[in-house]
Motif scaffolding. Structure first.
Motif, PDB file in Angstrom:
ATOM      1  N   ARG A  68      90.811  22.123  38.312  1.00  0.00           N
ATOM      2  CA  ARG A  68      90.541  22.834  37.065  1.00  0.00           C
ATOM      3  C   ARG A  68      90.123  24.270  37.404  1.00  0.00           C
ATOM      4  O   ARG A  68      89.433  24.517  38.375  1.00  0.00           O
ATOM      5  CB  ARG A  68      89.399  22.167  36.287  1.00  0.00           C
ATOM      6  CG  ARG A  68      89.671  20.728  35.903  1.00  0.00           C
ATOM      7  CD  ARG A  68      90.621  20.633  34.717  1.00  0.00           C
ATOM      8  NE  ARG A  68      90.837  19.242  34.338  1.00  0.00           N
ATOM      9  CZ  ARG A  68      91.795  18.474  34.841  1.00  0.00           C
ATOM     10  NH1 ARG A  68      92.617  18.966  35.752  1.00  0.00           N
ATOM     11  NH2 ARG A  68      91.930  17.234  34.444  1.00  0.00           N
ATOM     12  N   TYR A 115      92.498  28.854  22.552  1.00  0.00           N
ATOM     13  CA  TYR A 115      91.271  28.874  23.351  1.00  0.00           C
ATOM     14  C   TYR A 115      90.860  30.301  23.687  1.00  0.00           C
ATOM     15  O   TYR A 115      89.681  30.670  23.570  1.00  0.00           O
ATOM     16  CB  TYR A 115      91.489  28.080  24.644  1.00  0.00           C
ATOM     17  CG  TYR A 115      90.278  28.027  25.546  1.00  0.00           C
ATOM     18  CD1 TYR A 115      89.255  27.115  25.328  1.00  0.00           C
ATOM     19  CD2 TYR A 115      90.162  28.905  26.623  1.00  0.00           C
ATOM     20  CE1 TYR A 115      88.148  27.066  26.148  1.00  0.00           C
ATOM     21  CE2 TYR A 115      89.049  28.872  27.453  1.00  0.00           C
ATOM     22  CZ  TYR A 115      88.050  27.946  27.216  1.00  0.00           C
ATOM     23  OH  TYR A 115      86.944  27.912  28.030  1.00  0.00           O
ATOM     24  N   GLN A 118      89.274  31.993  20.674  1.00  0.00           N
ATOM     25  CA  GLN A 118      88.409  31.095  19.913  1.00  0.00           C
ATOM     26  C   GLN A 118      87.243  31.812  19.244  1.00  0.00           C
ATOM     27  O   GLN A 118      86.725  31.350  18.217  1.00  0.00           O
ATOM     28  CB  GLN A 118      87.875  29.982  20.818  1.00  0.00           C
ATOM     29  CG  GLN A 118      87.049  30.469  21.991  1.00  0.00           C
ATOM     30  CD  GLN A 118      86.580  29.337  22.878  1.00  0.00           C
ATOM     31  OE1 GLN A 118      86.126  28.304  22.388  1.00  0.00           O
ATOM     32  NE2 GLN A 118      86.705  29.491  24.190  1.00  0.00           N
ATOM     33  N   TYR A 165      97.102  23.215  29.879  1.00  0.00           N
ATOM     34  CA  TYR A 165      96.026  23.421  28.905  1.00  0.00           C
ATOM     35  C   TYR A 165      94.694  22.924  29.466  1.00  0.00           C
ATOM     36  O   TYR A 165      93.667  23.602  29.358  1.00  0.00           O
ATOM     37  CB  TYR A 165      96.375  22.692  27.611  1.00  0.00           C
ATOM     38  CG  TYR A 165      95.497  23.037  26.438  1.00  0.00           C
ATOM     39  CD1 TYR A 165      95.794  24.124  25.614  1.00  0.00           C
ATOM     40  CD2 TYR A 165      94.375  22.276  26.130  1.00  0.00           C
ATOM     41  CE1 TYR A 165      94.982  24.440  24.531  1.00  0.00           C
ATOM     42  CE2 TYR A 165      93.568  22.583  25.054  1.00  0.00           C
ATOM     43  CZ  TYR A 165      93.879  23.665  24.246  1.00  0.00           C
ATOM     44  OH  TYR A 165      93.078  23.977  23.178  1.00  0.00           O
ATOM     45  N   LYS A 166      94.719  21.756  30.078  1.00  0.00           N
ATOM     46  CA  LYS A 166      93.499  21.186  30.647  1.00  0.00           C
ATOM     47  C   LYS A 166      92.971  22.044  31.790  1.00  0.00           C
ATOM     48  O   LYS A 166      91.759  22.295  31.900  1.00  0.00           O
ATOM     49  CB  LYS A 166      93.784  19.768  31.154  1.00  0.00           C
ATOM     50  CG  LYS A 166      92.577  19.053  31.763  1.00  0.00           C
ATOM     51  CD  LYS A 166      91.607  18.595  30.701  1.00  0.00           C
ATOM     52  CE  LYS A 166      90.536  17.704  31.280  1.00  0.00           C
ATOM     53  NZ  LYS A 166      89.604  17.185  30.266  1.00  0.00           N
ATOM     54  N   THR A 169      91.606  25.462  30.207  1.00  0.00           N
ATOM     55  CA  THR A 169      90.623  25.425  29.122  1.00  0.00           C
ATOM     56  C   THR A 169      89.559  24.347  29.301  1.00  0.00           C
ATOM     57  O   THR A 169      88.494  24.423  28.673  1.00  0.00           O
ATOM     58  CB  THR A 169      91.305  25.191  27.764  1.00  0.00           C
ATOM     59  OG1 THR A 169      91.757  23.829  27.677  1.00  0.00           O
ATOM     60  CG2 THR A 169      92.488  26.124  27.556  1.00  0.00           C
ATOM     61  N   ARG A 171      89.921  21.496  28.127  1.00  0.00           N
ATOM     62  CA  ARG A 171      90.059  20.683  26.916  1.00  0.00           C
ATOM     63  C   ARG A 171      91.311  19.800  26.973  1.00  0.00           C
ATOM     64  O   ARG A 171      92.220  20.037  27.760  1.00  0.00           O
ATOM     65  CB  ARG A 171      90.170  21.584  25.684  1.00  0.00           C
ATOM     66  CG  ARG A 171      88.957  22.435  25.394  1.00  0.00           C
ATOM     67  CD  ARG A 171      89.224  23.310  24.185  1.00  0.00           C
ATOM     68  NE  ARG A 171      88.062  24.080  23.769  1.00  0.00           N
ATOM     69  CZ  ARG A 171      88.053  24.919  22.744  1.00  0.00           C
ATOM     70  NH1 ARG A 171      89.156  25.089  22.029  1.00  0.00           N
ATOM     71  NH2 ARG A 171      86.966  25.585  22.427  1.00  0.00           N
ATOM     72  N   GLU A 172      91.322  18.804  26.088  1.00  0.00           N
ATOM     73  CA  GLU A 172      92.496  17.953  25.951  1.00  0.00           C
ATOM     74  C   GLU A 172      93.474  18.607  24.978  1.00  0.00           C
ATOM     75  O   GLU A 172      93.101  18.974  23.859  1.00  0.00           O
ATOM     76  CB  GLU A 172      92.099  16.560  25.448  1.00  0.00           C
ATOM     77  CG  GLU A 172      91.163  15.810  26.370  1.00  0.00           C
ATOM     78  CD  GLU A 172      91.769  15.567  27.748  1.00  0.00           C
ATOM     79  OE1 GLU A 172      93.015  15.416  27.839  1.00  0.00           O
ATOM     80  OE2 GLU A 172      91.005  15.543  28.734  1.00  0.00           O
ATOM     81  N   TRP A 173      94.698  18.728  25.401  1.00  0.00           N
ATOM     82  CA  TRP A 173      95.755  19.419  24.661  1.00  0.00           C
ATOM     83  C   TRP A 173      95.967  18.858  23.258  1.00  0.00           C
ATOM     84  O   TRP A 173      96.158  19.604  22.300  1.00  0.00           O
ATOM     85  CB  TRP A 173      97.027  19.303  25.495  1.00  0.00           C
ATOM     86  CG  TRP A 173      98.259  19.963  25.000  1.00  0.00           C
ATOM     87  CD1 TRP A 173      98.433  21.293  24.714  1.00  0.00           C
ATOM     88  CD2 TRP A 173      99.527  19.348  24.790  1.00  0.00           C
ATOM     89  NE1 TRP A 173      99.732  21.534  24.340  1.00  0.00           N
ATOM     90  CE2 TRP A 173     100.418  20.355  24.387  1.00  0.00           C
ATOM     91  CE3 TRP A 173      99.988  18.037  24.927  1.00  0.00           C
ATOM     92  CZ2 TRP A 173     101.758  20.074  24.096  1.00  0.00           C
ATOM     93  CZ3 TRP A 173     101.319  17.777  24.651  1.00  0.00           C
ATOM     94  CH2 TRP A 173     102.183  18.789  24.231  1.00  0.00           C
ATOM     95  N   ASP A 175      93.856  17.082  21.366  1.00  0.00           N
ATOM     96  CA  ASP A 175      92.635  16.819  20.606  1.00  0.00           C
ATOM     97  C   ASP A 175      92.665  17.608  19.301  1.00  0.00           C
ATOM     98  O   ASP A 175      92.667  18.844  19.321  1.00  0.00           O
ATOM     99  CB  ASP A 175      91.426  17.228  21.439  1.00  0.00           C
ATOM    100  CG  ASP A 175      90.104  16.859  20.788  1.00  0.00           C
ATOM    101  OD1 ASP A 175      90.101  16.511  19.581  1.00  0.00           O
ATOM    102  OD2 ASP A 175      89.067  16.930  21.484  1.00  0.00           O
ATOM    103  N   TYR A 177      90.435  18.340  17.283  1.00  0.00           N
ATOM    104  CA  TYR A 177      89.263  19.194  17.084  1.00  0.00           C
ATOM    105  C   TYR A 177      89.470  20.607  17.629  1.00  0.00           C
ATOM    106  O   TYR A 177      88.692  21.511  17.321  1.00  0.00           O
ATOM    107  CB  TYR A 177      88.034  18.564  17.726  1.00  0.00           C
ATOM    108  CG  TYR A 177      87.515  17.361  16.980  1.00  0.00           C
ATOM    109  CD1 TYR A 177      86.750  17.510  15.823  1.00  0.00           C
ATOM    110  CD2 TYR A 177      87.799  16.072  17.414  1.00  0.00           C
ATOM    111  CE1 TYR A 177      86.280  16.405  15.125  1.00  0.00           C
ATOM    112  CE2 TYR A 177      87.336  14.959  16.722  1.00  0.00           C
ATOM    113  CZ  TYR A 177      86.582  15.138  15.579  1.00  0.00           C
ATOM    114  OH  TYR A 177      86.122  14.038  14.890  1.00  0.00           O
ATOM    115  N   ASN A 178      90.516  20.804  18.428  1.00  0.00           N
ATOM    116  CA  ASN A 178      90.816  22.142  18.944  1.00  0.00           C
ATOM    117  C   ASN A 178      91.464  23.038  17.893  1.00  0.00           C
ATOM    118  O   ASN A 178      91.520  24.259  18.077  1.00  0.00           O
ATOM    119  CB  ASN A 178      91.780  22.056  20.134  1.00  0.00           C
ATOM    120  CG  ASN A 178      91.191  21.330  21.326  1.00  0.00           C
ATOM    121  OD1 ASN A 178      89.977  21.287  21.485  1.00  0.00           O
ATOM    122  ND2 ASN A 178      92.049  20.761  22.150  1.00  0.00           N
TER     123      ASN A 178
END
Length: 210
Positions: A68, A115, A118, A165-166, A169, A171-173, A175, A177-178
């Motif tokens: 990451r 992201y 954001q 993306y992971k 960021t 984050r989960e691609w 998700d 909530y993004n």
């Protein structure tokens, strides 16, 4: 008109490029996807060909699956051995996207724009998707390949986008909530999808529908 950005994330075969082109034409604004490589090249002084080579190489790399490197806004200096790395390519693309957001309205496809921007006002973060069978059918027709070949292509492409993306960021691609809007494009025309997004831009930012 006040500036705004539509940051589009998408699954392969969902029609996001077609929808984004309709939006760009309707608003009279630019759409950025791979064009960002050219702008990042101009910003950094690194040749676009080298950036493109790095970008293509990473699609076949194990790096995204085993590590990451979450973006924090920093740029790698020219004297560093990592100046032409994928990480710095992302950093310069992010710098370009932020600079553009200060000057104009635009649409960005992919590149984790949701992201990167954001903390910016007037950014609509959209995730476009469709059931696999629909994506396979559309992608097979677009490329003139068999549905089996299209399914393999989609699996490889979405796997890369998920890992990219992971990696950048954390984050989960997929998700929800993004994003501000998750839209299933199945059963809708591209024009209808564009209208849904335009309405969201109007309701959230007060930008008149084109």
């Amino acid at each position: 008109m006040e500036r705004f950005v539509i940051a589009v994330t998408r699954t392969c075969g969902s029609g996001a490029t077609s929808v984004s082109k309709i939006l760009a034409d309707a608003y009279g604004i630019d759409m950025y996807d791979r064009k960002l490589l050219q702008l990042a090249s101009e910003e950094s002084g690194i040749s676009e060909a080298l950036f493109s080579k790095v970008d293509e190489h990473m699609k076949n790399s194990l790096l995204y699956r085993i590590s990451r490197k979450v973006y924090n806004g920093e740029l790698i200096p020219p004297e560093s051995g990592n100046f032409t790395s994928d990480e710095n390519l992302f950093n310069y693309q992010a710098k370009v996207l932020k600079g553009l957001a200060e000057r104009e309205s635009y649409i960005c496809i992919g590149r984790a724009c949701d992201y990167i921007l954001q903390d910016y006002p007037n950014v609509l973060k959209v995730f476009l998707y469709a059931p696999l069978k629909t994506c396979v059918r559309k992608e097979a027709k677009r490329q003139g390949i068999t549905e089996r070949e299209a399914e393999k292509y989609i699996a490889k492409t979405d796997k890369y986008r998920r890992a990219y993306y992971k990696y950048h960021t954390g984050r989960e691609w997929e998700d929800p909530y993004n994003y501000d809007l998750c839209l299933n494009t199945e059963g809708l025309t591209y024009e209808q999808c564009a209208r849904v997004i335009e309405y969201q831009v109007y309701e959230r930012f007060g930008v008149p529908m084109p």
